[in-house]
Design a protein around this motif. Structure first.
Motif, mmCIF file in Angstrom:
data_model
loop_
_atom_site.group_PDB
_atom_site.id
_atom_site.type_symbol
_atom_site.label_atom_id
_atom_site.label_comp_id
_atom_site.label_asym_id
_atom_site.label_seq_id
_atom_site.Cartn_x
_atom_site.Cartn_y
_atom_site.Cartn_z
ATOM 1 N N GLN A 98 0.830 -1.236 -0.154
ATOM 2 C CA GLN A 98 0.111 0.065 -0.009
ATOM 3 C C GLN A 98 0.769 1.203 0.093
ATOM 4 O O GLN A 98 0.415 2.230 -0.396
ATOM 5 C CB GLN A 98 -0.991 0.101 1.043
ATOM 6 C CG GLN A 98 -1.776 -1.142 1.351
ATOM 7 C CD GLN A 98 -2.981 -1.177 0.168
ATOM 8 O OE1 GLN A 98 -3.210 -0.103 -0.365
ATOM 9 N NE2 GLN A 98 -3.613 -2.388 -0.227
ATOM 10 N N PHE A 99 2.013 1.186 0.532
ATOM 11 C CA PHE A 99 2.881 2.348 0.560
ATOM 12 C C PHE A 99 4.200 2.150 -0.288
ATOM 13 O O PHE A 99 4.900 1.251 -0.262
ATOM 14 C CB PHE A 99 3.490 2.734 2.051
ATOM 15 C CG PHE A 99 2.313 3.061 3.049
ATOM 16 C CD1 PHE A 99 2.112 4.464 3.197
ATOM 17 C CD2 PHE A 99 1.546 2.322 3.846
ATOM 18 C CE1 PHE A 99 1.283 4.964 4.092
ATOM 19 C CE2 PHE A 99 0.432 2.477 4.524
ATOM 20 C CZ PHE A 99 0.489 3.784 4.831
ATOM 21 N N GLU A 100 4.188 3.066 -1.298
ATOM 22 C CA GLU A 100 5.355 2.864 -2.356
ATOM 23 C C GLU A 100 6.349 3.455 -1.585
ATOM 24 O O GLU A 100 6.259 4.560 -0.903
ATOM 25 C CB GLU A 100 4.711 3.588 -3.522
ATOM 26 C CG GLU A 100 3.595 3.170 -4.214
ATOM 27 C CD GLU A 100 4.222 1.569 -4.937
ATOM 28 O OE1 GLU A 100 5.341 1.441 -5.303
ATOM 29 O OE2 GLU A 100 3.315 0.876 -5.285
ATOM 30 N N PRO A 101 7.724 3.188 -2.190
ATOM 31 C CA PRO A 101 8.927 3.724 -1.675
ATOM 32 C C PRO A 101 8.806 5.306 -2.319
ATOM 33 O O PRO A 101 8.338 5.578 -3.187
ATOM 34 C CB PRO A 101 10.005 3.249 -2.576
ATOM 35 C CG PRO A 101 9.361 1.628 -2.965
ATOM 36 C CD PRO A 101 7.869 2.099 -3.156
ATOM 37 N N THR A 102 9.138 6.284 -1.282
ATOM 38 C CA THR A 102 9.087 7.470 -1.523
ATOM 39 C C THR A 102 10.529 8.289 -1.129
ATOM 40 O O THR A 102 11.070 7.993 -0.417
ATOM 41 C CB THR A 102 7.891 8.039 -0.767
ATOM 42 O OG1 THR A 102 6.795 7.422 -0.650
ATOM 43 C CG2 THR A 102 7.523 9.784 -0.880
ATOM 44 N N ALA A 103 10.640 9.252 -2.014
ATOM 45 C CA ALA A 103 11.833 10.296 -1.840
ATOM 46 C C ALA A 103 11.331 11.268 -0.970
ATOM 47 O O ALA A 103 10.450 12.033 -1.238
ATOM 48 C CB ALA A 103 12.474 10.731 -3.113
ATOM 49 N N VAL A 104 12.117 11.372 0.155
ATOM 50 C CA VAL A 104 11.700 12.605 1.028
ATOM 51 C C VAL A 104 12.921 13.051 1.813
ATOM 52 O O VAL A 104 13.969 12.590 1.325
ATOM 53 C CB VAL A 104 11.097 11.980 2.567
ATOM 54 C CG1 VAL A 104 9.560 11.155 2.165
ATOM 55 C CG2 VAL A 104 11.639 10.833 3.247
ATOM 56 N N THR A 105 12.843 14.287 2.181
ATOM 57 C CA THR A 105 13.859 15.229 2.617
ATOM 58 C C THR A 105 14.215 14.865 4.041
ATOM 59 O O THR A 105 13.327 14.731 4.913
ATOM 60 C CB THR A 105 13.522 16.688 2.331
ATOM 61 O OG1 THR A 105 13.612 17.097 1.161
ATOM 62 C CG2 THR A 105 14.724 17.453 2.890
ATOM 63 N N VAL A 106 15.437 14.519 4.389
ATOM 64 C CA VAL A 106 15.922 14.271 5.711
ATOM 65 C C VAL A 106 16.934 15.582 6.066
ATOM 66 O O VAL A 106 17.829 15.656 5.376
ATOM 67 C CB VAL A 106 16.536 13.118 5.838
ATOM 68 C CG1 VAL A 106 17.191 12.846 7.249
ATOM 69 C CG2 VAL A 106 15.706 11.736 5.707
ATOM 70 N N GLU A 107 16.535 16.465 7.156
ATOM 71 C CA GLU A 107 17.300 17.435 7.220
ATOM 72 C C GLU A 107 18.572 17.195 7.873
ATOM 73 O O GLU A 107 19.379 18.014 7.629
ATOM 74 C CB GLU A 107 16.517 18.145 8.125
ATOM 75 C CG GLU A 107 15.007 18.663 7.454
ATOM 76 C CD GLU A 107 14.138 19.466 8.322
ATOM 77 O OE1 GLU A 107 14.485 19.701 9.583
ATOM 78 O OE2 GLU A 107 13.028 19.815 8.116
ATOM 79 N N ARG A 108 18.807 16.147 8.736
ATOM 80 C CA ARG A 108 19.744 15.828 9.451
ATOM 81 C C ARG A 108 19.785 14.303 9.853
ATOM 82 O O ARG A 108 18.777 14.009 10.179
ATOM 83 C CB ARG A 108 20.170 16.704 10.796
ATOM 84 C CG ARG A 108 21.381 16.492 11.248
ATOM 85 C CD ARG A 108 21.776 17.798 12.316
ATOM 86 N NE ARG A 108 20.766 17.894 13.602
ATOM 87 C CZ ARG A 108 20.982 17.084 14.721
ATOM 88 N NH1 ARG A 108 21.999 16.617 14.895
ATOM 89 N NH2 ARG A 108 19.978 17.206 15.553
ATOM 90 N N THR A 109 20.877 13.665 9.877
ATOM 91 C CA THR A 109 21.183 12.342 10.270
ATOM 92 C C THR A 109 22.014 12.272 11.338
ATOM 93 O O THR A 109 23.383 12.777 11.214
ATOM 94 C CB THR A 109 21.479 11.595 9.133
ATOM 95 O OG1 THR A 109 20.586 11.802 7.850
ATOM 96 C CG2 THR A 109 21.515 9.919 9.400
ATOM 97 N N GLU A 110 21.759 11.427 12.338
ATOM 98 C CA GLU A 110 22.678 11.097 13.341
ATOM 99 C C GLU A 110 23.017 9.357 13.384
ATOM 100 O O GLU A 110 21.889 8.747 13.216
ATOM 101 C CB GLU A 110 22.317 11.342 14.877
ATOM 102 C CG GLU A 110 22.049 12.926 15.017
ATOM 103 C CD GLU A 110 21.653 13.110 16.530
ATOM 104 O OE1 GLU A 110 22.369 12.610 17.296
ATOM 105 O OE2 GLU A 110 20.550 13.810 16.553
ATOM 106 N N LEU A 111 24.130 9.047 13.235
ATOM 107 C CA LEU A 111 24.706 7.447 13.333
ATOM 108 C C LEU A 111 24.752 7.341 14.860
ATOM 109 O O LEU A 111 25.870 7.791 15.472
ATOM 110 C CB LEU A 111 25.776 7.341 12.505
ATOM 111 C CG LEU A 111 26.367 6.024 12.398
ATOM 112 C CD1 LEU A 111 25.287 4.768 11.976
ATOM 113 C CD2 LEU A 111 27.706 5.884 11.653
#
Length: 242
Positions: free
Chosen positions: A49-62
């Motif tokens: 039901q949910f297709e892969p979607t390109a979204v904006t990620v503002e910041r990433t922490e590992l």
């Protein structure tokens, strides 16, 4: 994807360090003299039901365990002021740090939802956990809800390990229990951004509704489980500078 290199470098460094330690054994050496049974093939078919979607990620922490992941996740939960939605196959003991943080958030008035797997091997344990959280929420008059998932034929079982915390998303391999957080090597990404939180929030809402309503369900076990890979691999995801 600007800002991605630091995450990739961190993952590569962790891998090199772990494989270079004395307790790492090469596979060809480990398997020598051992026998392994082939597992059953996964042949289930489920609606998407949910297709892969390109979204904006503002910041990433590992984050990694046992180094910093649990501490940082507790800080994130303690910083929440609107919503926390957690999906896990199962969780640890009542007084472990992450579960205490969930209850602290609920006491502050944060809407907390905890969704656990209905797989046969954890169903009884998860049912007891859900009942204890429900009793606590009723006794303390706090906005905390807990459920055992009802897939209703839309997926086999929950194997996702993640959360939506206000405008942040937690994805990775970490089971929310003390052993995984303090003894295992686990990898977690903490994604900041309204778009990514909105996407995962919609998926969680659908799985939360489950067999009790009319919302379609996505394979959240796929959605969150591969989210960490999608963030690193989909070229259209836009990362801001860390």
């Amino acid at each position: 994807m600007t800002g991605q290199s630091s995450v990739v470098d961190g993952l590569a460094t962790t891998f090199r360090d772990d494989t270079g330690w004395q307790d790492a054994t090469a596979w060809d050496s480990y398997r020598r003299g051992r026998q392994f049974e082939r597992g059953e093939r996964a042949v289930g078919s489920y609606p998407q039901q949910f297709e892969p979607t390109a979204v904006t990620v503002e910041r990433t922490e590992l984050l990694v365990t046992p180094d910093n992941a649990q501490r940082r996740l507790v800080e994130t939960l303690d910083d929440a002021d609107r919503r926390i939605a957690v999906v896990q196959p199962t969780v640890g003991g009542w007084d472990e740090p992450l579960l205490r943080a969930l209850r602290r958030a609920a006491k502050r008035g944060v809407e907390v939802r905890l969704l656990l797997s209905d797989a046969w091997y954890v169903r009884e344990e998860n049912t007891r956990t859900v009942e204890r959280f429900r009793e606590w929420a009723e006794r303390t008059d706090t906005p905390l809800s807990a459920r055992v998932a009802e897939p209703a034929g839309r997926y086999e079982k929950i194997h996702a390990k993640g959360a939506v915390v206000d405008d942040r998303v937690v994805v990775g391999s970490l089971n929310w229990n003390e052993q995984a957080a303090t003894e295992n090597r686990e990898v977690v990404l903490l994604l900041h951004g309204t778009e990514v939180a909105s996407y995962y929030g919609r998926v969680f809402d659908a799985d939360w509704q489950g067999g009790t309503g009319d919302l379609p369900l996505e394979l959240l076990g796929i959605g969150l489980g591969v989210g960490i890979l999608a963030v690193l691999a989909v070229r259209r995801v836009d990362f801001g500078e860390k």
